[in-house]
Design a protein around this motif. Structure first.
Motif, PDB file in Angstrom:
ATOM      1  N   LEU A 394       0.821  -1.210   0.000  1.00 29.81           N
ATOM      2  CA  LEU A 394       0.000   0.000   0.000  1.00 29.81           C
ATOM      3  C   LEU A 394       0.856   1.261   0.000  1.00 29.81           C
ATOM      4  CD1 LEU A 394      -2.717  -1.132   2.581  1.00 29.81           C
ATOM      5  CD2 LEU A 394      -2.885  -1.118   0.091  1.00 29.81           C
ATOM      6  N   TRP A 395       1.962   1.248   0.766  1.00 29.39           N
ATOM      7  CA  TRP A 395       2.847   2.412   0.758  1.00 29.39           C
ATOM      8  C   TRP A 395       3.458   2.637  -0.619  1.00 29.39           C
ATOM      9  CZ3 TRP A 395       4.892   0.312   5.938  1.00 29.39           C
ATOM     10  CH2 TRP A 395       4.207   0.927   6.993  1.00 29.39           C
ATOM     11  N   GLY A 396       3.850   1.556  -1.289  1.00 37.55           N
ATOM     12  CA  GLY A 396       4.434   1.699  -2.628  1.00 37.55           C
ATOM     13  C   GLY A 396       3.453   2.314  -3.597  1.00 37.55           C
ATOM     14  N   LEU A 397       2.215   1.807  -3.618  1.00 34.63           N
ATOM     15  CA  LEU A 397       1.184   2.362  -4.493  1.00 34.63           C
ATOM     16  C   LEU A 397       0.914   3.821  -4.142  1.00 34.63           C
ATOM     17  CD1 LEU A 397      -1.122   2.173  -6.571  1.00 34.63           C
ATOM     18  CD2 LEU A 397      -2.578   1.261  -4.735  1.00 34.63           C
ATOM     19  N   GLY A 398       0.780   4.106  -2.854  1.00 30.25           N
ATOM     20  CA  GLY A 398       0.460   5.463  -2.423  1.00 30.25           C
ATOM     21  C   GLY A 398       1.535   6.470  -2.790  1.00 30.25           C
ATOM     22  N   LEU A 399       2.807   6.116  -2.607  1.00 24.25           N
ATOM     23  CA  LEU A 399       3.890   7.038  -2.931  1.00 24.25           C
ATOM     24  C   LEU A 399       3.939   7.351  -4.422  1.00 24.25           C
ATOM     25  CD1 LEU A 399       6.713   5.741  -0.566  1.00 24.25           C
ATOM     26  CD2 LEU A 399       5.639   8.005  -0.504  1.00 24.25           C
ATOM     27  N   LEU A 400       3.682   6.359  -5.261  1.00 19.51           N
ATOM     28  CA  LEU A 400       3.635   6.614  -6.709  1.00 19.51           C
ATOM     29  C   LEU A 400       2.535   7.615  -7.053  1.00 19.51           C
ATOM     30  CD1 LEU A 400       4.191   3.022  -8.166  1.00 19.51           C
ATOM     31  CD2 LEU A 400       5.764   4.977  -8.315  1.00 19.51           C
ATOM     32  N   GLN A 401       1.366   7.454  -6.467  1.00 17.39           N
ATOM     33  CA  GLN A 401       0.254   8.348  -6.743  1.00 17.39           C
ATOM     34  C   GLN A 401       0.487   9.739  -6.146  1.00 17.39           C
ATOM     35  OE1 GLN A 401      -2.112   7.794  -8.785  1.00 17.39           O
ATOM     36  NE2 GLN A 401      -1.911   5.598  -9.107  1.00 17.39           N
ATOM     37  N   LEU A 402       1.117   9.805  -4.986  1.00 15.37           N
ATOM     38  CA  LEU A 402       1.438  11.104  -4.394  1.00 15.37           C
ATOM     39  C   LEU A 402       2.359  11.901  -5.311  1.00 15.37           C
ATOM     40  CD1 LEU A 402       1.999  10.306  -0.603  1.00 15.37           C
ATOM     41  CD2 LEU A 402       0.116  11.551  -1.630  1.00 15.37           C
ATOM     42  N   TRP A 403       3.367  11.257  -5.824  1.00 16.59           N
ATOM     43  CA  TRP A 403       4.295  11.935  -6.729  1.00 16.59           C
ATOM     44  C   TRP A 403       3.557  12.424  -7.979  1.00 16.59           C
ATOM     45  CZ3 TRP A 403       5.932  10.440 -11.722  1.00 16.59           C
ATOM     46  CH2 TRP A 403       6.998  11.199 -12.239  1.00 16.59           C
ATOM     47  N   ARG A 404       2.680  11.590  -8.516  1.00 16.28           N
ATOM     48  CA  ARG A 404       1.952  11.940  -9.744  1.00 16.28           C
ATOM     49  C   ARG A 404       1.049  13.150  -9.530  1.00 16.28           C
ATOM     50  NH1 ARG A 404      -2.773   8.076 -12.288  1.00 16.28           N
ATOM     51  NH2 ARG A 404      -3.396   9.450 -14.029  1.00 16.28           N
ATOM     52  N   TRP A 405       0.197  13.119  -8.515  1.00 20.46           N
ATOM     53  CA  TRP A 405      -0.803  14.173  -8.342  1.00 20.46           C
ATOM     54  C   TRP A 405      -0.239  15.415  -7.656  1.00 20.46           C
ATOM     55  CZ3 TRP A 405      -4.525  13.990 -11.467  1.00 20.46           C
ATOM     56  CH2 TRP A 405      -4.988  12.755 -11.931  1.00 20.46           C
ATOM     57  N   ARG A 406       0.880  15.273  -6.970  1.00 20.32           N
ATOM     58  CA  ARG A 406       1.557  16.462  -6.449  1.00 20.32           C
ATOM     59  C   ARG A 406       2.049  17.336  -7.599  1.00 20.32           C
ATOM     60  NH1 ARG A 406       6.217  17.431  -2.125  1.00 20.32           N
ATOM     61  NH2 ARG A 406       7.964  17.893  -3.486  1.00 20.32           N
ATOM     62  N   ARG A 407       2.613  16.710  -8.617  1.00 18.23           N
ATOM     63  CA  ARG A 407       3.070  17.472  -9.781  1.00 18.23           C
ATOM     64  C   ARG A 407       1.900  18.170 -10.457  1.00 18.23           C
ATOM     65  NH1 ARG A 407       6.489  14.029 -13.852  1.00 18.23           N
ATOM     66  NH2 ARG A 407       6.681  16.115 -14.759  1.00 18.23           N
ATOM     67  N   SER A 408       0.788  17.463 -10.631  1.00 17.54           N
ATOM     68  CA  SER A 408      -0.377  18.064 -11.294  1.00 17.54           C
ATOM     69  C   SER A 408      -0.958  19.208 -10.467  1.00 17.54           C
ATOM     70  CB  SER A 408      -1.451  16.994 -11.532  1.00 17.54           C
ATOM     71  OG  SER A 408      -0.964  15.975 -12.382  1.00 17.54           O
TER      72      SER A 408
END
Length: 427
Positions: A394-408
């Protein structure tokens, strides 16, 4: 603007309802082993209690947001409190697994009607610049309800038994519900606020518009990634993990779990101050907390044999900090959506951590059963080590999505003329 005394009275009553909702949500944290014996169930079946409760909670977030927009926070909050009272009384008297599951579902529905309503009241009763701090204080102090589900609940179960302990809990919510009926108003001007009837088309448009905002999605993934470890430990698996997995006594386990709430209460106001003064770095703070969680859990799970007490104390503190960090998601939703979509956006974001917690609670139960022969509940330290390791997925999935939507999100803020010095919607 109403007087400070009136504001604090309304907030205090709303906080009391939320605190008790957290207590009811967490009341199985120290009763898991008793529930296994009372109903004769396995780890997977025990997980079902919390799984269904979390599933209902997460599924109800968007409908609750829409109900608040339509009927006002006061009416929805009182309805949720009444449902908790009835359901928790039913749980106290249940003598079969099926009836107990039904009661926990009711607790989950009632619980889902509390936090979103209290947040909506905050936006009506307090100035915008004070809302981040009040949100953190609400979440932080509300989590102290889990303390009542740790040491005192352990005492109550041992003193008055299962039925007595849960009936007392139901009675506490009944008393606070009566006070809320007499005191609460939706806004300083209107006691019962009513919105326009909502059509399916309007619902679809509102939810689509809220979810289309990168800030809403970033808020969702912050809530998803930071909250589940604290929720899972507090709701169900923390006590068995510490007793069976780490060899701690029941008293030590209860005190360690209480430390989670102490960490929540200590770190929440600091985070509220930080995000109110440094809104550009909200996601940076959340990501830092996630890495802290992953590294501390890694140290505990990789330690040869039982982890030392100092390391378990550190783990409880870091896990506790994850709770206030999840509140950062709500502030991103607030600054990314207009007021008429605030409740629905908050409901979408609030699903994140509870969806993750639901998945983790079930995964831990499945792994424990896989490593434990037959229907025994004598789970080994090795079984717990593998079970708790499922958090890393869950942490791995969450960190990937955090990086993606933080940029947006940051790109959108810059396009609107904001940046590190100022984020639109935070004035």
């Amino acid at each position: 603007m109403p007087s400070r005394r009136t504001q604090l009275t309304v907030w205090g009553v709303g906080l009391a309802i939320y605190l008790l909702a957290v207590f009811h949500r967490s009341s199985l944290a120290v009763a898991g082993l008793e529930a296994s014996e009372r109903f004769g169930i396995s780890a997977a079946q025990l997980s079902t209690f919390v799984m269904l409760q979390l599933l209902v909670y997460a599924a109800m977030q968007v409908p609750v947001g829409l109900m608040v927009d339509r009927w006002g926070s006061r009416s929805v909050l009182l309805t949720g409190t009444a449902l908790i009272v009835v359901s928790q009384a039913g749980f106290a008297l249940a003598d079969t697994y099926a009836l107990a599951v039904l009661a926990r579902i009711g607790v989950g529905v009632g619980d889902a009607m509390t936090f979103v309503c209290v947040l909506r009241m905050l936006s009506s009763w307090f100035a915008p610049r004070r809302i981040p701090l009040m949100t953190q204080l609400t979440g932080t102090l509300g989590q102290s309800g889990a303390i009542v589900a740790a040491v005192p609940m352990t005492w109550a179960l041992g003193t008055v038994g299962w039925t007595g302990a849960y009936l007392i809990a139901a009675g506490a919510s009944l008393v606070v519900g009566v006070v809320a009926f007499l005191v609460l108003s939706d806004t300083p001007e209107v006691r019962r606020l009513r919105g326009a009837p909502i059509s399916l088309t309007a619902v679809r448009i509102s939810l689509t518009a809220s979810w289309a905002q990168p800030g809403t999605r970033l808020g969702f993934w912050i809530h998803f990634t930071t909250q589940f470890s604290s929720t899972t430990m507090s709701l169900l698996w923390g006590y068995p993990f510490l007793v069976r997995g780490e060899g701690r006594t029941p008293a030590e386990a209860g005190l360690l779990l209480s430390l989670i709430i102490v960490a929540v209460m200590a770190s929440g106001p600091l985070m509220g101050w930080f995000i109110g003064n440094h809104p550009w770095h909200r996601s940076t703070l959340a990501i830092s907390v996630v890495w802290g969680l992953a590294l501390t859990w890694g140290a505990v799970l990789l330690w040869p044999g039982s982890a030392p007490l100092w390391l378990l104390l550190l783990l409880m503190v870091v896990v506790g900090i994850g709770g206030p960090a999840s509140m950062i998601g709500f502030d991103l939703g607030r600054t990314s959506n207009p007021s008429e979509r605030l409740a629905s956006a908050t409901g979408l974001i609030n699903q994140g951590g509870f969806v993750a917690s639901l998945v983790l609670v079930v995964a831990i139960g499945i792994v424990l059963d896989a490593f434990t022969p037959g229907t025994s509940t004598a789970y080994s330290p090795e079984a717990f080590r593998w079970a708790m390791s499922t958090q890393y997925v869950l942490w791995g999935l969450g960190l990937l999505q955090l990086w993606r939507w933080r940029r947006s999100t940051r790109a959108q803020i810059r396009a609107l003329g904001g940046g590190p010095g100022h984020v639109p919607g935070t004035a």
